[in-house]
Design an enzyme around this catalytic site. Sequence first.
Site, PDB file in Angstrom:
ATOM      1  N   GLU A  43       8.883  50.323  42.884  1.00 41.55           N
ATOM      2  CA  GLU A  43       9.467  50.604  41.568  1.00 41.55           C
ATOM      3  C   GLU A  43       8.351  50.965  40.596  1.00 41.55           C
ATOM      4  OE1 GLU A  43      10.659  47.782  37.827  1.00 41.55           O
ATOM      5  OE2 GLU A  43      11.213  47.082  39.826  1.00 41.55           O
ATOM      6  N   LYS A 131      18.793  41.212  39.995  1.00 41.66           N
ATOM      7  CA  LYS A 131      17.381  40.892  39.801  1.00 41.66           C
ATOM      8  C   LYS A 131      17.309  39.598  39.002  1.00 41.66           C
ATOM      9  CE  LYS A 131      14.591  42.539  36.500  1.00 41.66           C
ATOM     10  NZ  LYS A 131      13.742  43.463  35.701  1.00 41.66           N
TER      11      LYS A 131
END
Length: 214
Positions: A43, A131
């Site tokens: 990411e 998350k």
Amino acid sequence: MEPTDFTGRLSRDRLAAIVRGRSADAALRTVLTLVEEGVDLVEVSLNTADACDVIAEAAREVGEDALIGAGTVVTRDDLLRAQDAGATWIVTPTTGEAVTAAVHERLPVLAGALTPTEAAVAVTAGATAVKLFPASLGGPAYLRALRDPFPDMPLVPVGGVDADLVPEYFAAGALAVGVGSPLVGDAAHGGDLDLLRRRARLFRSVCRRQEAGA
């Protein structure tokens, strides 16, 4: 990649790296080094310098060898910029409009949440996984507690996940772990890539042991 396929990829790889840097060149080198070391889910935070350029160049260079995602995606415009740059998955800090936009665009999305209510909202909104951030506030014990009311919820702890804690998070029921500074260190600011390689090998080794059930 379809969201359901991405869940399988998280389950297989069990490690997603988070790159956030002040230097676009250093951030790109960091992404490519991680991929070379077998970290195939990376990411790039949108608050990285020239983040979309980094995502675009990384996606071109790694091809199908890895999946480049975009993090700190807050708005629909953020998401569309990241998608145009080549991001194939999205990470958000909250359960806001970016999650809805990602679901609409059929992009896998890890939606940021901390409380049980936020986690449930994320899943209801269509998030691929939750998350759990900042995971360091409650640690593996908190993730385990969340698994009691939500036994099937895909949880990815992020924030303060060092290599020693990885086995504990997996034992508590984490689908995968997201790791920033304990893995990346200062590499994305121009730091030592050899040290980055060592940390990447350490984290991959820990995750492989978990895959093997050790």
